[in-house]
Design an enzyme around this catalytic site. Sequence first.
Site, PDB file in Angstrom:
ATOM      1  N   ASP A 196       0.612  -1.270  -0.227  1.00 55.29           N
ATOM      2  CA  ASP A 196       0.110  -0.155  -0.087  1.00 55.29           C
ATOM      3  C   ASP A 196       0.922   1.369   0.002  1.00 55.29           C
ATOM      4  O   ASP A 196       0.493   2.335  -0.551  1.00 55.29           O
ATOM      5  CB  ASP A 196      -0.952   0.008   1.146  1.00 55.29           C
ATOM      6  CG  ASP A 196      -2.004  -0.968   1.132  1.00 55.29           C
ATOM      7  OD1 ASP A 196      -1.608  -2.017   0.864  1.00 55.29           O
ATOM      8  OD2 ASP A 196      -3.014  -0.642   1.623  1.00 55.29           O
TER       9      ASP A 196
ATOM     10  N   GLU B  46      -6.821   3.622  -1.215  1.00 52.49           N
ATOM     11  CA  GLU B  46      -6.585   4.613  -0.233  1.00 52.49           C
ATOM     12  C   GLU B  46      -6.071   5.922  -0.378  1.00 52.49           C
ATOM     13  O   GLU B  46      -5.658   6.038  -1.334  1.00 52.49           O
ATOM     14  CB  GLU B  46      -5.498   3.949   0.764  1.00 52.49           C
ATOM     15  CG  GLU B  46      -6.111   2.772   1.254  1.00 52.49           C
ATOM     16  CD  GLU B  46      -5.236   2.127   2.353  1.00 52.49           C
ATOM     17  OE1 GLU B  46      -3.889   2.629   2.554  1.00 52.49           O
ATOM     18  OE2 GLU B  46      -5.090   0.957   2.816  1.00 52.49           O
TER      19      GLU B  46
ATOM     20  N   CYS C 269       4.286  -1.401   8.696  1.00 49.89           N
ATOM     21  CA  CYS C 269       4.343  -0.012   9.178  1.00 49.89           C
ATOM     22  C   CYS C 269       3.899  -0.003  10.821  1.00 49.89           C
ATOM     23  O   CYS C 269       3.057  -0.503  11.277  1.00 49.89           O
ATOM     24  CB  CYS C 269       3.265   0.854   8.534  1.00 49.89           C
ATOM     25  SG  CYS C 269       3.501   0.838   6.741  1.00 49.89           S
TER      26      CYS C 269
ATOM     27  N   SER D 161      -6.132   5.191   4.223  1.00 48.85           N
ATOM     28  CA  SER D 161      -5.077   4.410   4.986  1.00 48.85           C
ATOM     29  C   SER D 161      -5.251   4.442   6.346  1.00 48.85           C
ATOM     30  O   SER D 161      -5.848   5.247   7.277  1.00 48.85           O
ATOM     31  CB  SER D 161      -3.604   5.020   4.694  1.00 48.85           C
ATOM     32  OG  SER D 161      -2.786   4.634   5.618  1.00 48.85           O
TER      33      SER D 161
ATOM     34  N   CYS E  65       1.901  -6.964   5.289  1.00 46.40           N
ATOM     35  CA  CYS E  65       1.523  -5.867   4.884  1.00 46.40           C
ATOM     36  C   CYS E  65      -0.042  -5.972   4.736  1.00 46.40           C
ATOM     37  O   CYS E  65      -0.541  -7.409   4.959  1.00 46.40           O
ATOM     38  CB  CYS E  65       2.028  -5.514   3.411  1.00 46.40           C
ATOM     39  SG  CYS E  65       1.248  -3.888   2.935  1.00 46.40           S
ATOM     40  N   ASP E  66      -0.725  -4.853   4.927  1.00 45.19           N
ATOM     41  CA  ASP E  66      -2.115  -4.806   5.195  1.00 45.19           C
ATOM     42  C   ASP E  66      -3.197  -6.169   4.697  1.00 45.19           C
ATOM     43  O   ASP E  66      -3.844  -6.478   5.439  1.00 45.19           O
ATOM     44  CB  ASP E  66      -2.742  -3.817   4.560  1.00 45.19           C
ATOM     45  CG  ASP E  66      -2.169  -2.364   5.169  1.00 45.19           C
ATOM     46  OD1 ASP E  66      -0.856  -2.606   6.062  1.00 45.19           O
ATOM     47  OD2 ASP E  66      -2.404  -1.348   5.050  1.00 45.19           O
TER      48      ASP E  66
END
Length: 567
Positions: free
Chosen positions: A91, A454, A204, A480, A132-133
């Site tokens: 992302d 996002e 993140c 996000s 990751c997401d």
Amino acid sequence: MSSLYDLPSDPAKRRSRLLTDGPDRAPARSYFKAIGFTDDDLAKPLVGIASTWIETMPCNYNQRELAEHVRQGIRNAGGMPVEFNTIAVSDGVTMGTPGMRGSLVSREVIADSIELVAYSHMFDGLVCLVGCDKTIPAAVMALLRLDIPGLVLYNGSIAPGKWRGKDVTIQDVFEAVGTHAVGKMTGADLHELETLACPGAGACGGQFTANTMSMALDFLGISPAGLNEVPAAERGKSAAAYNAGELVMKLVRENITPKQIVTREALENAITSVAASGGSTNGVLHLLAIALEADIPLQIDDFEEIAARTPVIASLKPGGEYVATDLYAAGGCALLARELAKRDLLHLSARNVDGRTLGEIVLSASESEDQKVVAKIDEPFQKRGGFAILRGNLAPEGCVVKLAGHERTFHRGPARVFDSEEECFAAVKAGKVSAGDVVVIRYEGPAGGPGMREMLAVTAALAGEGLDDSVALLTDGRFSGATHGFMAAHVSPEAARGGPIAALREDDMIVLDVEARELRAELSDEEIESRLTAWKAPAPRYASGVFAKYAALVSSASEGAITRPPG
């Protein structure tokens, strides 16, 4: 020397025996032997290790190493590990570009590919390594479709970067772009910040989507309690991976499957964790999708009911001060659960894959001295959860408003209407958005985008220009987890499918009213209907390929934006 003709099959080979056992399966065993498997290996339960390693981001970068520790844990517990890869889309890297359309699409592709490999090769169990997401909900979705013994292990959060004596995250870099655009930061300073913000492997650091979903899986019970939160750079992450490998074999032998873990009560626990931590609004989208895969009725309004009774008790970026590694040092998810349990906000009888109930996990919680990350339940950072669900004439199916990190609950202003993220970003950089405006970004929904991008580039630019406290934003796309400000996402139905957001025009007055749970345009129903009657759906952005297939099959964001067969 023994062969599979005469070796007794392990009772835990409930599925893989169809692939490996008996004279008729000699060709399959021959293929396995070509890559080093022995007869003894093939007599054991086959356990998949789904890795989402990729070299396009730090978020998943340590998974090759972790997979080796998972492998050893499986072997030492009597199983035969079989590693395979699927994809991931960053992302952060793709943000603000056409490539970001692939992010949510990747959730479906990841879930589909894990399901296909595990189903086709008849694995007896499965460990999914995520970072990751979209890899996180995708892994749970696949496990629920398969309903074979398995678990999900998050590869851990990145450490914060250090810039001029303070901790920084990727959020600071995005917002610095807006600051640079208005001449308040030099190019040299921006370059220095980008170089230092991300110091190594891991997802993140703030309570953005990855850490929000990691925590949700801890509360959901599908991740071993306390293992997800071990940071990526900690030596203990290797031990966590080994433990996950051992644990999956216990699940295999006892035939404990995901649908025994993921219950309605467990889902409510996960939603509560998102609300209490000021987590990403993407948690709503992903938990709706997980519930659908588990065949558990869950509506978007259930999120509002839970958030309304749940205070924010974790001070985590972007709404708070700290990052995931700070929460880990403070006492982790168990500490958060302990405080929530004091007000009976959790279902403590819900089970975790590690064999304990959430109540037992709460009893094991410890708190570091003088920690400031998690507040006492009677002294919360905010009295209600970090998001709200609004409806109204612009969002008949609902939308999600992020509340963590600000006190705004009402905004009325003129619409500044944009039909793409790029169009809006250019206007923000050119100074064409003013205090009091309501920024509308449409045709970025699940089908219209497609992929529901996002809007971090836009929201960060607004923050960098000092407008985040004076404008509101609404979109049929997503935000996000790093976004903060008064903003409504997932507006449904989306513009591309004739939702009321498609009827908006420049300078229409828009009202966001959290107390009334309403998002509305100051237009009559007749005016909205008249405009929509004259409206024509735009041509699809993609005529073929994965984006075209996704746009044709994807459901509304109010239903989790999952793909499903027509009808």
